[in-house]
Every structure is written in C-alpha cells, then in structure tokens.
Design an enzyme around this catalytic site. Structure first.
Site, short mmCIF file in Angstrom:
data_model
loop_
_atom_site.label_atom_id
_atom_site.label_comp_id
_atom_site.label_asym_id
_atom_site.label_seq_id
_atom_site.Cartn_x
_atom_site.Cartn_y
_atom_site.Cartn_z
N GLU A 180 -65.74 0.83 18.85
CA GLU A 180 -66.83 1.04 20.07
C GLU A 180 -68.22 2.49 19.21
O GLU A 180 -67.42 2.89 20.16
CB GLU A 180 -66.50 0.93 21.61
CG GLU A 180 -65.57 0.44 21.83
CD GLU A 180 -65.87 0.15 22.89
OE1 GLU A 180 -65.38 -0.91 24.22
OE2 GLU A 180 -65.89 1.59 23.67
N GLU A 238 -60.64 -5.91 23.73
CA GLU A 238 -60.71 -5.33 25.22
C GLU A 238 -60.94 -5.70 25.90
O GLU A 238 -62.17 -6.06 26.25
CB GLU A 238 -60.79 -3.41 25.38
CG GLU A 238 -60.36 -2.09 24.25
CD GLU A 238 -61.17 -1.06 24.49
OE1 GLU A 238 -61.72 -0.91 25.48
OE2 GLU A 238 -60.73 -0.01 23.60
#
Length: 451
Positions: A167, A354
């Site tokens: 991320e 995720e």
C-alpha cells in the site's frame, strides 16, 4: 457448511499479517528501531499510547500461530519482514539473528504445508533512513533494493514469490501527507516524492529478485471511485482522486507512465523527481502478479478546500464496520472488472492480498467469540470475487485481513480485524466464529479439487 464458490481448482486461500502489528520483540536479537517505534513513543500519536513493543508476541509464539493456520487449512500465509531486523540501520551490516528468525518462520510454514508470501516493506522503515529523508529521499530506494537482495539471497531457495511494497498510497498519504501514521510528517502535496521513490524502490528490488529467478508482486490499496453526483464538477473531482489513489501507483507499473496529475499542478515528472530511465525500470519486465487490498469504495465530490481538487463524500445507506468504513461487497467486483477494462492485456494475474473488517469483538461468558458481522462481510466479498471471476477476471487467490487481532497502527489495539481474538494482556488466542466459517469455506473448496 458454507456454499462452495465457483473458483478455479488451484485457487489459493490465505491470511495476512504485518511485522510491526504482530511480532513484538522490538528490542531483541539486534533489531534496530523503525519509524513506528519512534512514532508510537510520541505522546498522542497513537490512541491511548499503545505501541507494538509486544503486540501479539508472534516473534516468540509463531509456532502457536502456525498451528492456527493449519487449523484453517490455509494454502498460503502473507506476512511482512521487518527491514530493521535484517539491517538495523537500513544499510550497512546484516543482522544474522534477524535473518535466522525468518529462516525459522519459513521452515515452519513449509513443514506445515503453507506457502510463505513475504512482503518486504509494510510501512516500518528503519528510523536511521527516515532521519536521512526517508522515502522523500531517492537514496532510500537503493537501500531498499540492497535489503531485498540480502533477504532473497537467504530465503529465496524456499520462497518463490515476493511482494515488494504494501500500500504505497496509504503510506505516502497517512505517513507523509497527513502525518497520522509514522513517520508523522504533514506535507500534503509535498509528500508526492514518496510515491515515486517507493515505486523506484519496487523497480530496483524487483530487478534484484528476478536476478535470483524469483517472482515479483506488489500489494496496492485500490478503491472504485464514484462521483457524488453527475455534476461535471463532481465527475472531475472523482477523476482527480482516482488518478491519485489508484492510477498513481498502478499506471507506472503496467503502462510505464504516470497518469494526468494536472489537477494537482504536477507534470508527469512529479516536479522533477522522475529521472530518465526510472519509469522503464519500474515497469519492466512486468509483474508476475498484482496484489489488491480492498476494503470499500470511495465517493468523491467537488472540492471545498482550496488545497485539494476533491472532497470525500459519505457513502450512505449501507452497513458500517467498527472502523466506520462502509460495507459495499460489490465494490470488489466493480474494482476487479474495472482493472481488467483499464489495463487489458497489461494486467497480470490478481491476488486479493487483504480484505476484512473491524468488529467490536468480545469473548463471551462461555469463552467463545461470535462475530456474525465479519462472517457476513467476508461472505459478501467472496461472492463478489466469484462474480468477477465469472466475468473473466484472472484472480488466483484470497488472503483475508487478518489472521490475528493486532496493533492497528494509530488506533492501537482498539480495532479488531482478526479471525482469532487476542487478549493483549495474556496473549491468549481464541478462534472466533469467523475462523470456523473460513475453515469450512476452504474445506468446501478443497473437496471440489481434482485428486
């Protein structure tokens, strides 16, 4: 028994964690300080002064946690490696004790029949590098590649696939633009060099991994962006936000160029930080897989603050998690189908690296943890994933966030995402109802596999 999902027979089922959120042992075996150690020690930075100093004590309790993974029937486990365990100052000498820990972890996973999927950077930059500029400094990308090479040299005989970054958008925005995560800088648009230097670090590390015959992925937090209305001002704002959140960290990888950032007053060289040859390095020779972290869509309206070309608008009429995030399962299908439409043949196979939700879980009087809202969340998102696969998107696996309740960054221990409840005072692990449900989903899929 949950219904069997129509997914490929070799679909991989996993769970994810991150080093600073679960390992603890921050002062043991030569580990150097990371930006999160320093940030969490700052008064008021983390809710109630919580830190990851002990977290889930996974450093010592990983055999127990691997047994929990076995109980789920996982194919894979995504974890992150703490850079400052391997190179305590981010560069220079290598810490043998740190490498030895990940040796033990990888060997134990393989013995349990679980494929390791390590992430090299999940926001815990060695503090010494941050003091030299962190991801705002181009040199950090080169130090990252050196660390990747050292780690892959040690573990690459047993670990085939690697994730470079987790991320980078969130780390840039929360860590460098807004200052609500480590390292706690509040630079707003002056944080954008951290975007390019993270991607440059990915490109350099990818080259080091490929030299050793290893596969390379990156895990991006992506969101379908919806304009608040059909008003052209809202549509333009949504386009600008999509460029920042999604395309800034995906176009360079898959198309070899940055998106149009003129709404932010930037040309393609991001104010001069892009050097000749950088984008070729970032995009070549292509990714072996794209990790997608998905939690919710984003609704965008025309700006109300002159500092940004957009304003986030609430998504109404849907359930919300304990983190107050909107629950929109079909957003995952929308995102995946949109990626295929945008990138076409350039899009590599996708893994959901995720997906999960925070619930205010409590251990009941009978010692169990009932979490029907998490089960509903996961079930809805798996249905959406299966719908995307039915529409032709190549999705190879699903890793839920998270295996364990853990240190949830600036929220400390107040947000619980795990399939397993952790009592942070006693370190007692209690599988939740969602753990049993996920185990049964995986078992149903296993039962359908060719023998």
């Amino acid at each position: 028994m949950p219904k069997r999902l129509d997914l490929p027979s070799d679909f991989r089922w996993g769970a994810s964690t991150a080093a600073y959120q679960i390992e603890g042992a921050v002062d043991e075996d030569g580990r150097g300080p990371s930006v999160w150690d320093v940030f969490a020690a700052r008064p008021g930075a983390v809710r109630d002064g919580h830190t990851g100093a002990v977290a889930c004590d996974h450093y010592h309790r990983h055999p127990e946690d691997i047994a929990l993974m076995q109980g789920l029937g996982l194919d894979g486990y995504r974890f992150s490696i703490a850079w400052s365990r391997i190179r305590p100052t981010g560069a220079g000498s290598v810490n043998e004790a740190g490498l030895a820990f990940y040796d033990r972890l990888v060997d134990a996973l393989l013995e349990a029949g679980i494929t390791p999927l390590p992430t090299l950077f999940h926001w815990d930059l060695p503090q010494a590098l941050e003091e030299g500029g962190g991801w705002l400094d181009r040199d950090t990308a080169y130090r990252f590649a050196e660390y990747a090479a050292v780690t892959a040299e040690r573990l690459g005989d047993r670990v085939r696939a690697w994730i470079t970054l987790n991320e980078p958008f969130v780390h840039m925005v929360y860590g460098y633009a807004l200052g609500i995560h480590a390292p706690g800088r509040a630079l707003m648009l002056d944080a954008l060099p951290a975007a390019h230097h993270q991607l440059l670090g990915h490109g350099l590390a990818a080259a080091a991994l490929r030299e050793r015959g290893l596969q390379v992925m990156i895990a991006n937090n992506l969101t379908p962006v919806r304009p608040a209305t059909d008003d052209p001002a809202d549509v333009a704002a949504a386009t600008a936000y999509d460029a920042l959140h999604n395309r800034l960290f995906t176009d360079p990888l898959l198309l070899g160029r940055y998106p149009d950032l003129s709404a932010f007053g930037l040309a393609e060289d991001l104010g001069g930080v892009v050097h000749p040859g950088d984008l070729k390095l970032i995009s070549a020779p292509g990714l072996d897989g794209l990790g997608v972290n998905y939690y919710n869509p984003t609704r965008i309206a025309a700006p109300t603050d002159p500092g940004l070309p957009f304003t986030e608008a609430p998504i109404e009429g849907v359930p919300r998690t304990a983190f107050d995030w909107p629950v929109v399962p079909d957003g995952l299908r929308e995102l995946l189908v949109g990626l295929r439409g945008r990138y076409g043949a350039a899009l590599p196979p996708i893994t959901i690296t995720e997906n999960g939700c925070s619930v205010a879980d409590e251990v009941g009087p009978d010692g169990t943890v009932d979490d029907p809202d998490r089960i509903a969340y996961l079930a809805g998102h798996l249905d959406a994933l299966a719908a995307a696969v039915a529409e032709g998107v190549d999705v190879r696996g699903y890793y839920t966030w998270s295996l364990l309740d853990n240190f949830e960054w600036a929220e400390g221990f107040h947000q619980r995402f795990g399939l397993v409840h952790v009592d942070f005072e006693t370190q007692r692990r209690t599988p939740k109802a969602s753990y049993t449900w996920y185990r049964d989903v995986i078992a149903a899929h296993w039962a359908s596999r060719p023998r």
